[in-house]
Design a protein around this motif. Structure first.
Motif, PDB file in Angstrom:
ATOM      1  N   MET A 110       0.837  -1.197   0.000  1.00  0.00           N
ATOM      2  CA  MET A 110       0.000   0.000   0.000  1.00  0.00           C
ATOM      3  C   MET A 110       0.876   1.251   0.000  1.00  0.00           C
ATOM      4  O   MET A 110       1.845   1.335   0.732  1.00  0.00           O
ATOM      5  N   LYS A 111       0.510   2.219  -0.835  1.00  0.00           N
ATOM      6  CA  LYS A 111       1.280   3.464  -0.914  1.00  0.00           C
ATOM      7  C   LYS A 111       0.581   4.541  -0.077  1.00  0.00           C
ATOM      8  O   LYS A 111      -0.598   4.847  -0.299  1.00  0.00           O
ATOM      9  N   ILE A 112       1.326   5.079   0.881  1.00  0.00           N
ATOM     10  CA  ILE A 112       0.720   6.002   1.854  1.00  0.00           C
ATOM     11  C   ILE A 112       1.486   7.327   1.860  1.00  0.00           C
ATOM     12  O   ILE A 112       2.721   7.352   1.780  1.00  0.00           O
ATOM     13  N   LEU A 113       0.726   8.423   1.982  1.00  0.00           N
ATOM     14  CA  LEU A 113       1.337   9.745   2.173  1.00  0.00           C
ATOM     15  C   LEU A 113       0.863  10.311   3.509  1.00  0.00           C
ATOM     16  O   LEU A 113      -0.331  10.277   3.815  1.00  0.00           O
ATOM     17  N   VAL A 114       1.835  10.824   4.289  1.00  0.00           N
ATOM     18  CA  VAL A 114       1.489  11.570   5.504  1.00  0.00           C
ATOM     19  C   VAL A 114       1.897  13.011   5.226  1.00  0.00           C
ATOM     20  O   VAL A 114       3.083  13.300   5.025  1.00  0.00           O
ATOM     21  N   THR A 115       0.915  13.915   5.168  1.00  0.00           N
ATOM     22  CA  THR A 115       1.249  15.307   4.876  1.00  0.00           C
ATOM     23  C   THR A 115       0.506  16.239   5.831  1.00  0.00           C
ATOM     24  O   THR A 115      -0.565  15.910   6.330  1.00  0.00           O
ATOM     25  N   TYR A 116       1.109  17.418   6.063  1.00  0.00           N
ATOM     26  CA  TYR A 116       0.595  18.258   7.155  1.00  0.00           C
ATOM     27  C   TYR A 116       0.953  19.721   6.937  1.00  0.00           C
ATOM     28  O   TYR A 116       1.963  20.034   6.298  1.00  0.00           O
ATOM     29  N   PHE A 117       0.125  20.596   7.530  1.00  0.00           N
ATOM     30  CA  PHE A 117       0.500  21.999   7.728  1.00  0.00           C
ATOM     31  C   PHE A 117       0.756  22.169   9.217  1.00  0.00           C
ATOM     32  O   PHE A 117      -0.065  21.766  10.045  1.00  0.00           O
ATOM     33  N   SER A 118       1.900  22.773   9.569  1.00  0.00           N
ATOM     34  CA  SER A 118       2.230  22.954  10.983  1.00  0.00           C
ATOM     35  C   SER A 118       2.935  24.294  11.154  1.00  0.00           C
ATOM     36  O   SER A 118       4.083  24.444  10.754  1.00  0.00           O
ATOM     37  N   GLN A 119       2.224  25.254  11.730  1.00  0.00           N
ATOM     38  CA  GLN A 119       2.827  26.584  11.913  1.00  0.00           C
ATOM     39  C   GLN A 119       3.927  26.551  12.970  1.00  0.00           C
ATOM     40  O   GLN A 119       4.957  27.181  12.819  1.00  0.00           O
ATOM     41  N   ASN A 120       3.687  25.817  14.044  1.00  0.00           N
ATOM     42  CA  ASN A 120       4.624  25.871  15.185  1.00  0.00           C
ATOM     43  C   ASN A 120       5.243  24.529  15.569  1.00  0.00           C
ATOM     44  O   ASN A 120       5.899  24.440  16.603  1.00  0.00           O
ATOM     45  N   GLY A 121       5.013  23.495  14.771  1.00  0.00           N
ATOM     46  CA  GLY A 121       5.730  22.235  14.977  1.00  0.00           C
ATOM     47  C   GLY A 121       4.970  21.132  15.698  1.00  0.00           C
ATOM     48  O   GLY A 121       5.413  19.986  15.691  1.00  0.00           O
ATOM     49  N   ASN A 122       3.837  21.437  16.340  1.00  0.00           N
ATOM     50  CA  ASN A 122       3.116  20.377  17.073  1.00  0.00           C
ATOM     51  C   ASN A 122       2.553  19.321  16.125  1.00  0.00           C
ATOM     52  O   ASN A 122       2.707  18.112  16.356  1.00  0.00           O
ATOM     53  N   THR A 123       1.920  19.769  15.070  1.00  0.00           N
ATOM     54  CA  THR A 123       1.294  18.818  14.137  1.00  0.00           C
ATOM     55  C   THR A 123       2.378  18.035  13.385  1.00  0.00           C
ATOM     56  O   THR A 123       2.177  16.866  13.036  1.00  0.00           O
ATOM     57  N   GLU A 124       3.511  18.681  13.180  1.00  0.00           N
ATOM     58  CA  GLU A 124       4.622  17.971  12.531  1.00  0.00           C
ATOM     59  C   GLU A 124       5.067  16.787  13.400  1.00  0.00           C
ATOM     60  O   GLU A 124       5.339  15.699  12.888  1.00  0.00           O
ATOM     61  N   LYS A 125       5.106  16.986  14.735  1.00  0.00           N
ATOM     62  CA  LYS A 125       5.499  15.875  15.626  1.00  0.00           C
ATOM     63  C   LYS A 125       4.516  14.710  15.502  1.00  0.00           C
ATOM     64  O   LYS A 125       4.912  13.542  15.447  1.00  0.00           O
ATOM     65  N   VAL A 126       3.231  15.059  15.457  1.00  0.00           N
ATOM     66  CA  VAL A 126       2.204  14.016  15.333  1.00  0.00           C
ATOM     67  C   VAL A 126       2.353  13.304  13.984  1.00  0.00           C
ATOM     68  O   VAL A 126       2.267  12.077  13.899  1.00  0.00           O
ATOM     69  N   ALA A 127       2.619  14.100  12.930  1.00  0.00           N
ATOM     70  CA  ALA A 127       2.797  13.514  11.595  1.00  0.00           C
ATOM     71  C   ALA A 127       3.961  12.511  11.606  1.00  0.00           C
ATOM     72  O   ALA A 127       3.866  11.428  11.020  1.00  0.00           O
ATOM     73  N   ARG A 128       5.035  12.869  12.297  1.00  0.00           N
ATOM     74  CA  ARG A 128       6.201  11.963  12.354  1.00  0.00           C
ATOM     75  C   ARG A 128       5.841  10.654  13.058  1.00  0.00           C
ATOM     76  O   ARG A 128       6.306   9.584  12.687  1.00  0.00           O
ATOM     77  N   SER A 129       5.023  10.762  14.103  1.00  0.00           N
ATOM     78  CA  SER A 129       4.620   9.544  14.833  1.00  0.00           C
ATOM     79  C   SER A 129       3.707   8.675  13.969  1.00  0.00           C
ATOM     80  O   SER A 129       3.815   7.439  14.001  1.00  0.00           O
ATOM     81  N   ILE A 130       2.823   9.313  13.221  1.00  0.00           N
ATOM     82  CA  ILE A 130       1.960   8.547  12.306  1.00  0.00           C
ATOM     83  C   ILE A 130       2.836   7.845  11.260  1.00  0.00           C
ATOM     84  O   ILE A 130       2.648   6.664  10.953  1.00  0.00           O
ATOM     85  N   TYR A 131       3.809   8.589  10.763  1.00  0.00           N
ATOM     86  CA  TYR A 131       4.759   8.028   9.777  1.00  0.00           C
ATOM     87  C   TYR A 131       5.477   6.802  10.368  1.00  0.00           C
ATOM     88  O   TYR A 131       5.593   5.764   9.712  1.00  0.00           O
ATOM     89  N   GLU A 132       5.925   6.938  11.623  1.00  0.00           N
ATOM     90  CA  GLU A 132       6.584   5.786  12.284  1.00  0.00           C
ATOM     91  C   GLU A 132       5.639   4.596  12.374  1.00  0.00           C
ATOM     92  O   GLU A 132       6.039   3.453  12.177  1.00  0.00           O
ATOM     93  N   GLY A 133       4.375   4.908  12.667  1.00  0.00           N
ATOM     94  CA  GLY A 133       3.374   3.839  12.777  1.00  0.00           C
ATOM     95  C   GLY A 133       3.107   3.148  11.448  1.00  0.00           C
ATOM     96  O   GLY A 133       2.560   2.054  11.416  1.00  0.00           O
ATOM     97  N   CYS A 134       3.478   3.791  10.351  1.00  0.00           N
ATOM     98  CA  CYS A 134       3.236   3.221   9.002  1.00  0.00           C
ATOM     99  C   CYS A 134       4.453   2.482   8.468  1.00  0.00           C
ATOM    100  O   CYS A 134       4.446   2.067   7.299  1.00  0.00           O
TER     101      CYS A 134
END
Ligand SMILES: Cc1cc2nc3c(=O)[nH]c(=O)nc-3n(C[C@H](O)[C@H](O)[C@H](O)COP(=O)(O)O)c2cc1C
Length: 170
Positions: A1-25
């Protein structure tokens, strides 16, 4: 399966969550990119897109709906994720994105967690607290304390577990 994790993060919080989702994938064919680096015409090449943003004035950033609107063809499945400073998640944060997706794709799940309001300088936050009547100020200080450092380790582990549990179900 081909997956994309993409995000807008002004101050870095959502980027941290995106990285964890990426790790989970991990174990799947997965890409992680800030939204400004995603070519809308590429979206159709993914089976599943995790699309995330912080909440700003009750909404996700416009970059999310712009990306969806600019795609000629959408991936079959989306999952939304967000971070916010409120106790409760925002029901309508993704309203515009959802309207752009319409019936073209399935939105199979959503993940949200708290994110410390680091975009507002501490001095400004304290000044705002000082202007409140005492009972409201105590409540707001308690909330500010509870938010401090979020997303924390537990929030990030939850994001990773969320992604893993989704992949098991698909
Ligand atoms: C300009 C601005 C507006 C915000 N508006 C809201 C809001 O309406 N509701 C909320 O719960 N949090 C709000 N927040 C807090 C952010 O949603 C929260 O800190 C989030 O984790 C930010 O994500 P980011 O670090 O990925 O940018 C706001 C923050 C900023 C900087």
């Amino acid at each position: 399966m081909k997956i994309l994790v993409t995000y807008f993060s002004q101050n870095g919080n959502t980027e941290k969550v995106a990285r964890s989702i990426y790790e989970g994938c991990q174990g799947e064919d997965v890409d992680l990119k800030p939204i400004k680096e995603v070519d809308p015409l590429d979206l159709k090449n993914f089976d599943l897109v995790f699309l995330g943003s912080g909440i700003y004035a009750s909404r996700v950033n416009k970059a999310l709906s712009d990306l969806v609107a600019a795609a000629q063809e959408l991936p079959p499945k989306f999952i939304f994720f967000s971070t916010h400073a409120s106790k409760e998640p925002y029901q309508d944060g993704f309203k515009v994105v959802k309207s752009k997706i319409g019936e073209s794709s399935q939105i199979i799940d959503e993940f949200d967690c708290c994110g410390d309001n680091i975009g507002v300088p501490e001095a400004m936050r304290n000044a705002m607290l000082e202007r409140l009547p005492e009972d409201k100020r105590k409540e707001a200080e308690k909330h500010q304390q509870w938010l401090k450092g979020r997303p924390n380790e537990e929030d990030l582990q939850n994001a990773k577990n969320f992604a893993q549990s989704i992949l098991k179900k698909l």
